[in-house]
Motif scaffolding. Structure first.
Motif, PDB file in Angstrom:
ATOM      1  N   ARG A  23      55.002  44.729  17.599  1.00  0.00           N
ATOM      2  CA  ARG A  23      55.007  44.413  16.164  1.00  0.00           C
ATOM      3  C   ARG A  23      53.986  43.317  15.831  1.00  0.00           C
ATOM      4  O   ARG A  23      53.576  43.182  14.694  1.00  0.00           O
ATOM      5  CB  ARG A  23      56.389  43.951  15.715  1.00  0.00           C
ATOM      6  CG  ARG A  23      57.446  45.012  15.791  1.00  0.00           C
ATOM      7  CD  ARG A  23      58.819  44.428  15.448  1.00  0.00           C
ATOM      8  NE  ARG A  23      59.879  45.319  15.796  1.00  0.00           N
ATOM      9  CZ  ARG A  23      60.382  46.252  14.983  1.00  0.00           C
ATOM     10  NH1 ARG A  23      59.896  46.388  13.778  1.00  0.00           N
ATOM     11  NH2 ARG A  23      61.345  47.032  15.389  1.00  0.00           N
ATOM     12  N   ARG A  24      53.601  42.543  16.853  1.00  0.00           N
ATOM     13  CA  ARG A  24      52.676  41.430  16.629  1.00  0.00           C
ATOM     14  C   ARG A  24      51.222  41.818  16.886  1.00  0.00           C
ATOM     15  O   ARG A  24      50.337  40.969  16.822  1.00  0.00           O
ATOM     16  CB  ARG A  24      53.073  40.248  17.519  1.00  0.00           C
ATOM     17  CG  ARG A  24      54.449  39.706  17.173  1.00  0.00           C
ATOM     18  CD  ARG A  24      54.736  38.388  17.840  1.00  0.00           C
ATOM     19  NE  ARG A  24      54.613  38.421  19.277  1.00  0.00           N
ATOM     20  CZ  ARG A  24      55.619  38.486  20.128  1.00  0.00           C
ATOM     21  NH1 ARG A  24      56.852  38.539  19.676  1.00  0.00           N
ATOM     22  NH2 ARG A  24      55.421  38.491  21.426  1.00  0.00           N
ATOM     23  N   LEU A  25      50.976  43.084  17.181  1.00  0.00           N
ATOM     24  CA  LEU A  25      49.602  43.525  17.411  1.00  0.00           C
ATOM     25  C   LEU A  25      48.822  43.507  16.103  1.00  0.00           C
ATOM     26  O   LEU A  25      49.388  43.767  15.035  1.00  0.00           O
ATOM     27  CB  LEU A  25      49.582  44.945  17.985  1.00  0.00           C
ATOM     28  CG  LEU A  25      50.138  45.118  19.389  1.00  0.00           C
ATOM     29  CD1 LEU A  25      50.208  46.587  19.742  1.00  0.00           C
ATOM     30  CD2 LEU A  25      49.293  44.367  20.400  1.00  0.00           C
ATOM     31  N   PRO A  26      47.518  43.221  16.172  1.00  0.00           N
ATOM     32  CA  PRO A  26      46.703  43.255  14.949  1.00  0.00           C
ATOM     33  C   PRO A  26      46.818  44.613  14.264  1.00  0.00           C
ATOM     34  O   PRO A  26      46.779  45.661  14.907  1.00  0.00           O
ATOM     35  CB  PRO A  26      45.278  43.032  15.473  1.00  0.00           C
ATOM     36  CG  PRO A  26      45.453  42.322  16.778  1.00  0.00           C
ATOM     37  CD  PRO A  26      46.740  42.843  17.346  1.00  0.00           C
ATOM     38  N   GLY A  27      47.004  44.571  12.961  1.00  0.00           N
ATOM     39  CA  GLY A  27      47.080  45.795  12.174  1.00  0.00           C
ATOM     40  C   GLY A  27      48.472  46.401  12.078  1.00  0.00           C
ATOM     41  O   GLY A  27      48.687  47.334  11.311  1.00  0.00           O
ATOM     42  N   GLN A  28      49.436  45.889  12.825  1.00  0.00           N
ATOM     43  CA  GLN A  28      50.778  46.476  12.808  1.00  0.00           C
ATOM     44  C   GLN A  28      51.619  45.949  11.648  1.00  0.00           C
ATOM     45  O   GLN A  28      52.604  46.569  11.287  1.00  0.00           O
ATOM     46  CB  GLN A  28      51.501  46.230  14.136  1.00  0.00           C
ATOM     47  CG  GLN A  28      50.959  47.024  15.288  1.00  0.00           C
ATOM     48  CD  GLN A  28      50.901  48.507  15.011  1.00  0.00           C
ATOM     49  OE1 GLN A  28      49.827  49.072  14.965  1.00  0.00           O
ATOM     50  NE2 GLN A  28      52.023  49.146  14.824  1.00  0.00           N
ATOM     51  N   LYS A  29      51.280  44.798  11.105  1.00  0.00           N
ATOM     52  CA  LYS A  29      51.977  44.218   9.943  1.00  0.00           C
ATOM     53  C   LYS A  29      53.490  44.207  10.128  1.00  0.00           C
ATOM     54  O   LYS A  29      54.246  44.561   9.234  1.00  0.00           O
ATOM     55  CB  LYS A  29      51.600  44.965   8.677  1.00  0.00           C
ATOM     56  CG  LYS A  29      50.123  44.901   8.365  1.00  0.00           C
ATOM     57  CD  LYS A  29      49.776  45.675   7.130  1.00  0.00           C
ATOM     58  CE  LYS A  29      48.269  45.617   6.916  1.00  0.00           C
ATOM     59  NZ  LYS A  29      47.838  46.478   5.850  1.00  0.00           N
ATOM     60  N   GLY A  30      53.933  43.856  11.331  1.00  0.00           N
ATOM     61  CA  GLY A  30      55.361  43.739  11.596  1.00  0.00           C
ATOM     62  C   GLY A  30      56.051  45.040  11.977  1.00  0.00           C
ATOM     63  O   GLY A  30      57.236  45.044  12.264  1.00  0.00           O
ATOM     64  N   ARG A  31      55.308  46.150  11.943  1.00  0.00           N
ATOM     65  CA  ARG A  31      55.899  47.439  12.338  1.00  0.00           C
ATOM     66  C   ARG A  31      55.665  47.641  13.827  1.00  0.00           C
ATOM     67  O   ARG A  31      54.636  47.248  14.363  1.00  0.00           O
ATOM     68  CB  ARG A  31      55.253  48.589  11.565  1.00  0.00           C
ATOM     69  CG  ARG A  31      55.500  48.530  10.068  1.00  0.00           C
ATOM     70  CD  ARG A  31      54.874  49.725   9.357  1.00  0.00           C
ATOM     71  NE  ARG A  31      53.501  49.970   9.731  1.00  0.00           N
ATOM     72  CZ  ARG A  31      52.432  49.477   9.125  1.00  0.00           C
ATOM     73  NH1 ARG A  31      52.577  48.658   8.106  1.00  0.00           N
ATOM     74  NH2 ARG A  31      51.212  49.789   9.521  1.00  0.00           N
ATOM     75  N   LYS A  32      56.624  48.284  14.491  1.00  0.00           N
ATOM     76  CA  LYS A  32      56.422  48.548  15.917  1.00  0.00           C
ATOM     77  C   LYS A  32      55.334  49.595  16.099  1.00  0.00           C
ATOM     78  O   LYS A  32      55.139  50.467  15.256  1.00  0.00           O
ATOM     79  CB  LYS A  32      57.716  48.946  16.609  1.00  0.00           C
ATOM     80  CG  LYS A  32      58.202  50.335  16.328  1.00  0.00           C
ATOM     81  CD  LYS A  32      59.452  50.611  17.131  1.00  0.00           C
ATOM     82  CE  LYS A  32      59.886  52.045  16.917  1.00  0.00           C
ATOM     83  NZ  LYS A  32      61.029  52.398  17.701  1.00  0.00           N
ATOM     84  N   PHE A 129      49.878  43.753  30.111  1.00  0.00           N
ATOM     85  CA  PHE A 129      49.236  44.825  30.868  1.00  0.00           C
ATOM     86  C   PHE A 129      49.529  46.186  30.231  1.00  0.00           C
ATOM     87  O   PHE A 129      48.609  46.985  29.993  1.00  0.00           O
ATOM     88  CB  PHE A 129      49.723  44.801  32.325  1.00  0.00           C
ATOM     89  CG  PHE A 129      49.280  45.985  33.139  1.00  0.00           C
ATOM     90  CD1 PHE A 129      48.004  46.044  33.672  1.00  0.00           C
ATOM     91  CD2 PHE A 129      50.148  47.047  33.373  1.00  0.00           C
ATOM     92  CE1 PHE A 129      47.591  47.138  34.423  1.00  0.00           C
ATOM     93  CE2 PHE A 129      49.751  48.138  34.117  1.00  0.00           C
ATOM     94  CZ  PHE A 129      48.474  48.183  34.643  1.00  0.00           C
ATOM     95  N   MET A 130      50.787  46.471  29.960  1.00  0.00           N
ATOM     96  CA  MET A 130      51.176  47.774  29.437  1.00  0.00           C
ATOM     97  C   MET A 130      50.537  48.063  28.076  1.00  0.00           C
ATOM     98  O   MET A 130      50.003  49.148  27.852  1.00  0.00           O
ATOM     99  CB  MET A 130      52.702  47.867  29.330  1.00  0.00           C
ATOM    100  CG  MET A 130      53.409  47.912  30.672  1.00  0.00           C
ATOM    101  SD  MET A 130      55.209  47.801  30.543  1.00  0.00           S
ATOM    102  CE  MET A 130      55.603  49.373  29.778  1.00  0.00           C
ATOM    103  N   ILE A 131      50.596  47.097  27.186  1.00  0.00           N
ATOM    104  CA  ILE A 131      50.064  47.298  25.840  1.00  0.00           C
ATOM    105  C   ILE A 131      48.551  47.478  25.880  1.00  0.00           C
ATOM    106  O   ILE A 131      48.006  48.415  25.293  1.00  0.00           O
ATOM    107  CB  ILE A 131      50.478  46.131  24.915  1.00  0.00           C
ATOM    108  CG1 ILE A 131      51.993  46.188  24.652  1.00  0.00           C
ATOM    109  CG2 ILE A 131      49.694  46.179  23.603  1.00  0.00           C
ATOM    110  CD1 ILE A 131      52.560  44.937  24.015  1.00  0.00           C
ATOM    111  N   ASP A 132      47.862  46.575  26.582  1.00  0.00           N
ATOM    112  CA  ASP A 132      46.405  46.655  26.655  1.00  0.00           C
ATOM    113  C   ASP A 132      45.955  47.981  27.255  1.00  0.00           C
ATOM    114  O   ASP A 132      45.076  48.656  26.709  1.00  0.00           O
ATOM    115  CB  ASP A 132      45.851  45.488  27.476  1.00  0.00           C
ATOM    116  CG  ASP A 132      44.354  45.604  27.685  1.00  0.00           C
ATOM    117  OD1 ASP A 132      43.602  45.490  26.694  1.00  0.00           O
ATOM    118  OD2 ASP A 132      43.926  45.836  28.843  1.00  0.00           O
TER     119      ASP A 132
END
Length: 151
Positions: A23-32, A129-132
Motif C-alpha cells: 500500500r506504501r508503494l509509489p502510485g498505490q495511494k494507500g491501495r494494496k 526482495f519480494m516486492i522489488d
C-alpha cells in the motif's frame, strides 16, 4: 518449532503484512498492489511467490499439464531470454525441469534468496526482495507477453 495452528497464523500474518507493505508503494495511494499472479492471459503461465523455511522465490512458472506444451512455451520464452533479462535488469535462474515440493514438474524462471518466512525479524528484508523482484518480473513478462501468446 511451531504448532500447526501457530504456523498457520504466522503465514497469514506474513501475507497480510506483505499486502499492507504494498500500500506504501509509489502510485498505490494507500491501495494494496494487485499482482498479475495467475491472471497473465496465458493459460498455464503464472507469476508467483514461493516462500518457505529456507528460501524466498519470485518466479514465472509454466505449469501446463502436457509436458510438450510446457516445454514449447518454455523454449519460446527462452528465445526471448536476452530481452526478458534486460527488462528484469538482472540474471535469472532458468530451469525447464523444476520439481515443486508437491512433486509436480514445472518450468520456472526465477530469482531466489535465502530466507525463512517464520522469522519475523527478517520480514522487512524479505518483503523488500519480494516486492522489488515481482515488480521487475511483471515488467519483463509484459514486454514478452504478446510474443508468448501465439503458439
Amino acid at each position: 518449532m511451531f504448532s500447526k495452528e501457530e504456523a498457520k497464523e504466522l503465514r497469514l500474518e506474513f501475507w497480510q503484512k506483505l499486502s499492507n507493505r504494498t500500500r506504501r508503494l509509489p502510485g498505490q495511494k494507500g491501495r494494496k498492489r494487485l499482482w498479475i499472479g495467475d491472471n497473465t492471459g496465458i493459460k498455464g503461465l503464472d507469476l508467483r511467490f514461493d516462500v518457505g523455511r529456507e528460501k524466498i522465490i519470485v518466479a514465472l512458472e509454466i505449469n501446463k499439464k502436457k509436458e510438450e506444451d510446457r516445454l514449447a512455451l518454455y523454449e519460446k520464452l527462452e528465445a526471448a531470454k536476452g530481452l526478458f533479462e534486460r527488462e528484469f535488469e538482472g540474471p535469472l535462474i532458468w530451469d525447464f525441469a523444476y520439481t515443486k515440493d508437491n512433486g509436480r514438474d514445472v518450468c520456472r524462471v526465477y530469482v531466489e534468496q535465502p530466507g525463512d518466512m517464520y522469522v519475523r525479524e527478517t520480514w522487512p528484508e524479505i518483503f523488500t526482495f519480494m516486492i522489488d523482484r515481482m515488480i521487475r518480473l511483471e515488467k519483463a513478462f509484459l514486454e514478452v507477453k504478446d510474443y508468448l501468446k501465439y503458439m
